[in-house]
Enzyme design. Structure first.
Site, PDB file in Angstrom:
ATOM      1  N   ARG A   4     -37.703  16.772  61.354  1.00 43.68           N
ATOM      2  CA  ARG A   4     -36.712  16.362  62.376  1.00 43.68           C
ATOM      3  C   ARG A   4     -35.776  17.540  62.668  1.00 43.68           C
ATOM      4  O   ARG A   4     -35.449  17.815  63.823  1.00 43.68           O
ATOM      5  CB  ARG A   4     -35.936  15.152  61.850  1.00 43.68           C
ATOM      6  CG  ARG A   4     -34.948  14.541  62.833  1.00 43.68           C
ATOM      7  CD  ARG A   4     -34.543  13.167  62.305  1.00 43.68           C
ATOM      8  NE  ARG A   4     -33.349  12.642  62.939  1.00 43.68           N
ATOM      9  CZ  ARG A   4     -33.327  11.993  64.104  1.00 43.68           C
ATOM     10  NH1 ARG A   4     -34.448  11.831  64.779  1.00 43.68           N
ATOM     11  NH2 ARG A   4     -32.202  11.520  64.596  1.00 43.68           N
ATOM     12  N   LYS A  29     -31.725   3.387  65.314  1.00 46.53           N
ATOM     13  CA  LYS A  29     -30.581   2.811  64.610  1.00 46.53           C
ATOM     14  C   LYS A  29     -29.771   1.906  65.532  1.00 46.53           C
ATOM     15  O   LYS A  29     -29.680   2.134  66.737  1.00 46.53           O
ATOM     16  CB  LYS A  29     -29.676   3.934  64.101  1.00 46.53           C
ATOM     17  CG  LYS A  29     -30.190   4.648  62.858  1.00 46.53           C
ATOM     18  CD  LYS A  29     -29.148   5.644  62.376  1.00 46.53           C
ATOM     19  CE  LYS A  29     -29.540   6.293  61.057  1.00 46.53           C
ATOM     20  NZ  LYS A  29     -28.517   7.244  60.594  1.00 46.53           N
ATOM     21  N   TYR A  77     -28.265  19.364  62.855  1.00 47.74           N
ATOM     22  CA  TYR A  77     -29.716  19.536  62.888  1.00 47.74           C
ATOM     23  C   TYR A  77     -30.134  20.912  63.399  1.00 47.74           C
ATOM     24  O   TYR A  77     -31.297  21.269  63.355  1.00 47.74           O
ATOM     25  CB  TYR A  77     -30.345  18.463  63.790  1.00 47.74           C
ATOM     26  CG  TYR A  77     -30.298  17.105  63.150  1.00 47.74           C
ATOM     27  CD1 TYR A  77     -31.391  16.602  62.465  1.00 47.74           C
ATOM     28  CD2 TYR A  77     -29.151  16.325  63.201  1.00 47.74           C
ATOM     29  CE1 TYR A  77     -31.347  15.363  61.852  1.00 47.74           C
ATOM     30  CE2 TYR A  77     -29.097  15.082  62.594  1.00 47.74           C
ATOM     31  CZ  TYR A  77     -30.196  14.602  61.924  1.00 47.74           C
ATOM     32  OH  TYR A  77     -30.147  13.382  61.314  1.00 47.74           O
ATOM     33  N   ARG A 105     -37.040   9.662  63.043  1.00 52.23           N
ATOM     34  CA  ARG A 105     -36.710   9.330  61.667  1.00 52.23           C
ATOM     35  C   ARG A 105     -37.959   8.729  61.030  1.00 52.23           C
ATOM     36  O   ARG A 105     -38.741   8.058  61.704  1.00 52.23           O
ATOM     37  CB  ARG A 105     -35.552   8.338  61.610  1.00 52.23           C
ATOM     38  CG  ARG A 105     -34.268   8.852  62.272  1.00 52.23           C
ATOM     39  CD  ARG A 105     -33.193   7.765  62.311  1.00 52.23           C
ATOM     40  NE  ARG A 105     -31.954   8.249  62.908  1.00 52.23           N
ATOM     41  CZ  ARG A 105     -31.660   8.142  64.206  1.00 52.23           C
ATOM     42  NH1 ARG A 105     -32.528   7.559  65.038  1.00 52.23           N
ATOM     43  NH2 ARG A 105     -30.524   8.610  64.668  1.00 52.23           N
ATOM     44  N   HIS A 114     -29.708  10.380  69.039  1.00 53.61           N
ATOM     45  CA  HIS A 114     -28.317  10.463  68.629  1.00 53.61           C
ATOM     46  C   HIS A 114     -27.425   9.865  69.709  1.00 53.61           C
ATOM     47  O   HIS A 114     -27.692  10.008  70.903  1.00 53.61           O
ATOM     48  CB  HIS A 114     -27.902  11.921  68.404  1.00 53.61           C
ATOM     49  CG  HIS A 114     -28.532  12.534  67.185  1.00 53.61           C
ATOM     50  ND1 HIS A 114     -28.722  13.889  67.047  1.00 53.61           N
ATOM     51  CD2 HIS A 114     -29.018  11.974  66.061  1.00 53.61           C
ATOM     52  CE1 HIS A 114     -29.303  14.125  65.891  1.00 53.61           C
ATOM     53  NE2 HIS A 114     -29.487  12.995  65.279  1.00 53.61           N
ATOM     54  N   HIS A 140     -37.712  14.579  57.104  1.00 49.94           N
ATOM     55  CA  HIS A 140     -36.427  14.894  57.730  1.00 49.94           C
ATOM     56  C   HIS A 140     -36.348  16.380  58.068  1.00 49.94           C
ATOM     57  O   HIS A 140     -35.697  16.769  59.047  1.00 49.94           O
ATOM     58  CB  HIS A 140     -35.273  14.495  56.811  1.00 49.94           C
ATOM     59  CG  HIS A 140     -33.967  14.376  57.519  1.00 49.94           C
ATOM     60  ND1 HIS A 140     -33.675  13.345  58.380  1.00 49.94           N
ATOM     61  CD2 HIS A 140     -32.873  15.179  57.520  1.00 49.94           C
ATOM     62  CE1 HIS A 140     -32.460  13.508  58.872  1.00 49.94           C
ATOM     63  NE2 HIS A 140     -31.947  14.607  58.361  1.00 49.94           N
TER      64      HIS A 140
END
Length: 358
Positions: A301, A229, A333, A203, A324, A298
């Site tokens: 990504r 995250k 994705y 990210r 993830h 992104h």
């Protein structure tokens, strides 16, 4: 439960039934009268853009994309048009126009675009439950609503040729840094930024948050400890080419600074999120025009996930690379690549080895 048989209602009839239901909710206090009128107004606009006689179940995700973008271009009556004669809002553009630019000065505001998408999403959700559509086409729509920037086509992965062109341009920067003062050259840093994004898919927040100390060596392999995250961390090994670019940048390209950040401006400050797109664009300018396609961080990504999965890399390994928590997230994705079905059939696992006819 859904009805057993599909009710092939037209767009106009579906909108009328839906608006009647919405207005009925105001009588029970479930919805304000003002909100109900907003839904009704958006439903009427949807009918005008989709075509009143069109069967609702025949609309596809591409059709929804075209409708959303047609609304985005629709002149906003609260602001004057600079063209004199505004274009007709009743003309529905072809689905191919999804990639066109939106958000002109006389178009709908970003908040209006987001609201319109929510309105027709609610209509289709009800239509699915009522048996007016078999599959909600909103699930196949690639145009998403954003409060800032309005509606935009979803960012997609680069093809193999486009990605290789970008990676090749980054590596050429690494091999031949430019002229000028060492502390003002950014070629090695730019090369590292693109290589990290294109091959590891972090990210953008993870990239600009990275510190020099987050990169370490274990048993001869360079790793990046990525802080993702929810406070989760993951240790991802660097491909040899990327590890080489990192070493070159640290040895010859990083500005002298007490800041512990990995990526620094030539003034010695941590690179900001908004600077990363400018870095990508500079490297893209070096790519052969036949291979060049604009892409966001992104989008890179997406590129990482798509090509790792297309090359039959284990799904759980790809999940861990991207950070993830759930395998199901990978579906967002994974983008289609041109020719991938033909390749899959050419190298079918059941047809390798001995002649199956024997």
């Amino acid at each position: 439960m859904r009805p057993a048989e599909l009710d092939r209602v037209t767009v106009a009839e579906a909108a009328d039934r839906y608006v009647e239901l919405v207005r009925a909710r105001t009588l029970t206090g479930g919805l304000s009268a003002a909100t109900a009128e907003v839904y009704a107004r958006d439903a009427a606009t949807f009918v005008a853009l989709a075509g009143a006689d069109q069967v609702l179940d025949d609309l596809t995700g591409e059709d929804v994309d075209a409708i959303l973008l047609a609304f985005a271009r629709k002149p906003d009556g609260r602001r004057p048009s600079t063209t004199g004669q505004p274009p007709s809002s009743s003309e529905r553009p072809p689905a191919a126009s999804v990639g066109s630019s939106v958000g002109s000065s006389v178009g709908q505001s970003p908040s209006s675009q987001a609201r319109f998408r929510r309105s027709i999403s609610a209509l289709f959700k009800h239509a699915t439950l009522a048996g007016w559509v078999q599959v909600d086409p909103m699930a196949a729509s690639t145009v998403t609503a954003r409060q800032r920037g309005g509606l935009r086509p979803e960012r997609r992965a680069l093809t193999r040729e486009q990605a290789q062109g970008l990676v090749g341009a980054a590596r050429s920067l690494e091999r031949s840094p430019g002229e000028g003062r060492r502390d003002q050259r950014t070629e090695l840093r730019d090369a590292l930024v693109v290589l990290l994004l294109a091959t590891m898919g972090p990210r953008v927040s993870e990239l600009v948050r990275a510190n020099v100390e987050d990169f370490f060596t274990n048993d001869g392999v360079r790793y990046w400890r990525i802080f993702g995250k929810g406070g989760r961390t993951r240790d991802v090994p660097l491909p040899a080419v990327v590890a080489g670019a990192l070493d070159a940048y640290l040895a010859r390209g990083r500005a002298a600074s007490p800041d512990k950040a990995l990526l620094l401006s030539w003034r010695g400050r941590r690179l900001a999120r908004g600077d990363v797109q400018a870095v990508i664009d500079r490297v893209q300018a070096r790519v052969d025009p036949a291979q060049r396609r604009s892409v966001t961080p992104h989008g890179l990504r997406h590129t990482t996930a798509t090509h790792l999965l297309a090359d039959a890399v284990d799904m759980d390994a790809v999940r861990r690379v991207l950070g993830h928590s759930d395998l199901s997230t990978l579906g967002r994705y994974r983008d289609e690549l041109p020719g991938e079905l033909e390749v899959a059939m050419r190298v079918h696992p059941l047809l390798r080895g001995p002649d199956p006819a024997q």
